[in-house]
Design a protein around this motif. Structure first.
Motif, short mmCIF file in Angstrom:
data_model
loop_
_atom_site.label_atom_id
_atom_site.label_comp_id
_atom_site.label_asym_id
_atom_site.label_seq_id
_atom_site.Cartn_x
_atom_site.Cartn_y
_atom_site.Cartn_z
N THR A 1 86.72 18.92 66.03
CA THR A 1 87.12 20.30 65.75
C THR A 1 88.52 20.56 66.29
N ILE A 2 89.36 21.16 65.47
CA ILE A 2 90.71 21.55 65.86
C ILE A 2 90.85 23.06 65.72
N ALA A 3 91.35 23.70 66.76
CA ALA A 3 91.67 25.12 66.68
C ALA A 3 93.17 25.25 66.44
N VAL A 4 93.54 25.82 65.32
CA VAL A 4 94.95 26.06 65.01
C VAL A 4 95.20 27.54 65.30
N ILE A 5 95.95 27.78 66.36
CA ILE A 5 96.13 29.12 66.90
C ILE A 5 97.60 29.51 66.83
N GLY A 6 97.86 30.79 66.72
CA GLY A 6 99.23 31.27 66.89
C GLY A 6 99.74 32.09 65.74
N PRO A 7 100.70 32.97 66.03
CA PRO A 7 101.22 33.88 65.00
C PRO A 7 102.02 33.18 63.91
N LEU A 8 102.47 31.94 64.17
CA LEU A 8 103.25 31.22 63.18
C LEU A 8 102.46 30.09 62.53
N ALA A 9 101.18 30.01 62.84
CA ALA A 9 100.37 28.90 62.33
C ALA A 9 100.22 28.93 60.82
N ASN A 10 100.16 30.12 60.25
CA ASN A 10 99.96 30.23 58.80
C ASN A 10 101.07 31.00 58.12
N ARG A 11 102.22 31.10 58.80
CA ARG A 11 103.38 31.76 58.19
C ARG A 11 104.10 30.78 57.26
N LYS A 12 104.72 31.30 56.24
CA LYS A 12 105.47 30.48 55.30
C LYS A 12 106.96 30.82 55.32
N LYS A 13 107.26 32.08 55.10
CA LYS A 13 108.67 32.48 55.03
C LYS A 13 109.40 32.15 56.33
N ASP A 14 108.71 32.29 57.44
CA ASP A 14 109.36 32.05 58.73
C ASP A 14 109.78 30.59 58.89
N LEU A 15 109.11 29.68 58.22
CA LEU A 15 109.47 28.27 58.34
C LEU A 15 110.77 27.95 57.61
N MET A 16 111.28 28.93 56.82
CA MET A 16 112.50 28.72 56.07
C MET A 16 113.76 29.08 56.86
N GLY A 17 113.61 29.80 57.99
CA GLY A 17 114.78 30.20 58.75
C GLY A 17 115.51 31.37 58.12
#
Length: 749
Positions: A408-424
């Motif tokens: 089991t992996i817990a993927v936590i955090g406000p940027l874990a499922n963001r898309k636009k933010d990964l573009m800078g």
């Protein structure tokens, strides 16, 4: 009349056609000859129109003001106009409905991708892969040119030692030597070998010069530094871009020695034109001519225009003050027509070099636009670029790489499922890339692990600005973590928090991220923290409470998959920092190549008042320049330094052996630093002068050779003249600026 007709009949058909074709349309002639001929045919108003770089405004009514401006010959270039359909319409107006048919030069901020978004430049620089950096620029050029763009406002080559300055994300780090190599690589990638090629863009190196020295990290602040600092730190990357053939240059918002860059004749005429022999196009930054009035060096708009044009500015971005005032300044004799002609010639020559006169619609093909945009090959290149930019900062007990069959992996955090933010900033705000095309970290993990693995997602907090929000979500994140074997925590900043106007005062992770980290740490579960950001942050708390820390930067379209590749061992991290991560905000500026001092900078005795340190913290950074971990280990040995003429100059061959002593294949970046022990002026504690990036299989050893030239050991003397001084030097080889493995003293005779 009969006689003339008779003579005409006797002339060869080809000769008659040649005489009837204007010289500027003759493709066999030189760019200079064609531009000179066209210039001689232009009215004053047509000339001024070529100096006018305007922003596209999309009007929904039946009469488009942009079309009218183009039809009147009042536009030389347009920025922020993207897509074949729109640009083809505008280009047809310019070519077919104006007297001389001068095409428009479409321009855009293609900073780290157009449709396919690559890692931010600071992140990509951490790959130390100059070939890869050229490749991503070439892909960006291919996609942008397919949308009708012919000039990009990149590369930005400003050196900065202040991570509070948001535009540090757009450069290549803190070292002038390495940044120069990156600048040249990006120019070659954008422009290719032929600017008329449909896959090329004219590059525009920016911002000339010293913009990265923004006071207190505040964007647009007027800078103040010595000419020595200008020449040692800020000018080398520009010179490298110019030597690589960059087609244009942008001035800075800032000033040097009290004079704004846009009206600085010494900077633009003496240094740029004469010393650097740059004869190509100079463009202002956004409304910097108008800013001359705001700053207080020009009393009014006409004065500002006169100062800018006489300093060597060719194109006025967005203010349209050239269009408004130049004709009057010419008629009243305040500006000479020769000054206008020189500027117009450079604009025309840029268009001839790009092939716009000969094939103005070559780059405007809707089918090609669809074909090249985010195609499979481009996405593969983006994934590899993102992999190579990732820097492993911490890996206690070799917790990474993770097993793909963990329960089991817990993927936590406000940027874990963001898309636009990964573009800078540039990717998310101004590029043609679509957030929906981005693969988030959560998606990347889900696509990578075995189907049997349970992946639990919890946002943890709300990251929406700098104020703490979403604290009520922390309990759910804690509960998810308690039920998992491993926690992958995605933190950092939103895309708009870095980039232009992205200045911050404190380098703490924004919002309630530290509260989330504290809560998760109390669960006792191992935490692998992944950072998405555009600048160095204060990572002490995060690092102390994480088993592993992965610096992913803003990785672009394929970011989630690239990070997953590193987390699960499909790619062995190879990135090395090109910018120092401070211990805290109070250390700024902190950088590896500072000037030598009489007192001990390395002292850790905080009670010793006579060391060059702080009483409350160390002078050492949290993570130094050149640092980056791997899933394997490398040993260094057998250093040799050889001179072909008995050390009578600085031409040396350095060789050493690097061995992979671990169990995985890995890439190492071996770095060579030089220290001049005695010199006529104060020099840096050390300077990067060479590096080699290479891959080794487990147990494999390789002899690495790095050649030094006399320029590697030269410096500016008291009169700012470049010299090489006889004397003693120390050579250092290592895996980072702090992790020096081999040393050798030598003497230049």
């Amino acid at each position: 009349m009969k006689y003339l007709l008779f003579v005409a009949c006797l002339l060869p058909i080809g000769s008659l056609a040649q005489r009837s074709t204007p010289i500027y349309k003759n493709q066999s002639l030189t760019v200079s000859a064609r531009a000179t001929d066209l210039l001689s045919r232009m009215t004053l108003q047509e000339k001024i129109g070529q100096l006018n770089l305007v922003t596209f405004v999309n009007e929904n009514n039946s009469t488009n003001p942009m079309d009218d401006k183009v039809k009147a010959g009042n536009v030389g270039g347009i920025l922020k106009s993207n897509g074949v359909k729109q640009n083809l319409r505008i280009q047809k107006i310019a070519v077919e409905q104006t007297r001389l048919g001068i095409p428009i030069l479409f321009q855009e901020d293609v900073i780290h991708g157009y449709k396919t978004i690559f890692p931010i430049p600071l992140g990509e620089s951490c790959s130390w892969n100059l070939t890869g950096i050229s490749q991503t620029a070439a892909v960006a050029a291919t996609e942008a040119s397919a949308g009708g763009i012919r000039l990009t406002y990149a590369p930005m080559v400003d050196i900065s030692n202040d991570p509070r300055w948001g535009r540090i994300s757009e450069g290549a780090g803190e070292d002038p030597y390495y940044a120069s190599l990156v600048a040249a690589a990006r120019v070659r990638g954008f422009q290719g070998k032929d600017l008329t090629n449909a896959n090329s863009l004219m590059a525009c190196v920016k911002h000339f010069a010293g913009y990265g020295a923004a006071l207190a990290g505040r964007d647009y602040s007027i800078t103040d530094f010595s000419e020595r600092t200008l020449r040692e730190k800020y000018l080398p990357p520009f010179k490298a871009a110019i030597d690589a053939g960059v087609g244009s240059l942008m001035t800075a918002y800032t000033g040097i020695d009290g004079t704004p860059a846009t009206s600085n004749q010494r900077l633009l005429k003496q240094i740029l034109r004469k010393e650097f022999n740059f004869n190509n196009l100079i463009i202002t930054d956004w409304e910097t001519i108008k800013n001359l009035v705001k700053i207080g060096v020009a009393k009014d708009e006409p004065s500002a225009v006169q100062m800018a044009i006489e300093s060597g500015i060719d194109m006025d971005m967005t203010s349209e003050l050239f269009q408004k005032h130049l004709a009057t300044l010419i008629k009243t004799g305040k500006v000479k027509i020769d000054v206008i002609n020189a500027a117009v010639s450079r604009v025309l020559e840029a268009k001839f070099k790009l092939g716009l006169f000969d094939q103005p619609f070559k780059y405007l093909d809707e089918a090609r636009e669809v074909e090249v945009s985010q195609n499979k090959d481009h996405l593969l290149i983006a994934r590899q670029a993102a992999r190579e930019s990732i820097v492993l900062l911490k890996n206690d007990s070799q917790i990474l790489p993770l097993k793909k069959n963990v329960k089991t992996i817990a993927v936590i955090g406000p940027l874990a499922n963001r898309k636009k933010d990964l573009m800078g900033w540039w990717g998310g705000q101004y590029s043609q890339g679509k957030p929906d095309a981005v693969i988030s970290l959560l998606e990347g993990i889900q696509k990578t692990v075995d189907p049997s693995v349970k992946v639990i997602y919890a946002e943890g907090i709300k990251l929406d600005g700098f104020e703490p929000k979403g604290l009520e979500l922390i309990p759910a994140a804690v509960e998810a973590s308690l039920s998992a074997d491993i926690v992958v925590l995605a933190v950092g900043e939103e895309y708009w928090m870095s980039g232009e106007s992205g200045s911050i005062s404190m380098l703490n992770l924004p919002g309630a991220q530290l509260q989330l980290i504290d809560a998760l740490a109390k669960t006792g579960k191992p935490i692998v923290s992944v950072l998405f950001n555009g600048r160095p942050y204060d990572l002490r708390a995060l690092s102390a409470k994480s088993s592993a820390v992965v610096e992913a930067w803003f990785p672009g379209t394929m970011g989630g998959l690239a990070v997953a590749d590193v987390l699960f061992g499909d790619y062995n991290p190879s990135g090395k920092l090109t910018v120092t991560f401070p211990y805290n905000t109070g250390q700024i500026p902190v950088f590896y190549n500072s000037k030598r001092t009489s007192h001990d900078l390395d002292s850790v005795d905080m009670k010793h008042r006579f060391a060059n340190n702080y009483l409350d913290i160390t002078t050492k950074p949290l993570y130094p320049f050149g640092f980056g971990l791997s899933y394997t280990n490398f040993s260094y040995s057998s250093l040799k330094v050889v001179s072909g003429n008995n050390f009578k100059d600085g031409n040396l061959q350095v060789s050493f052996v690097v061995k992979n002593t671990g169990e995985r294949e890995g890439i190492e970046v071996a770095q060579l630093y030089i220290k001049d022990k005695v010199s006529a002026v104060i020099r840096n504690v050390k300077d990067l002068k060479g590096f080699e990036r290479f891959s080794l299989k487990p147990g494999e050893a390789r002899t690495i050779k790095i050649n030094l030239t006399n320029q590697s050991l030269s410096f500016l003397d008291r009169n700012l003249k470049e010299i090489i001084e006889p004397g003693d030097f120390e050579l250092m080889i290592g895996s980072s600026s702090e992790d020096i493995r081999l040393r050798h003293d030598f003497t230049i005779k």
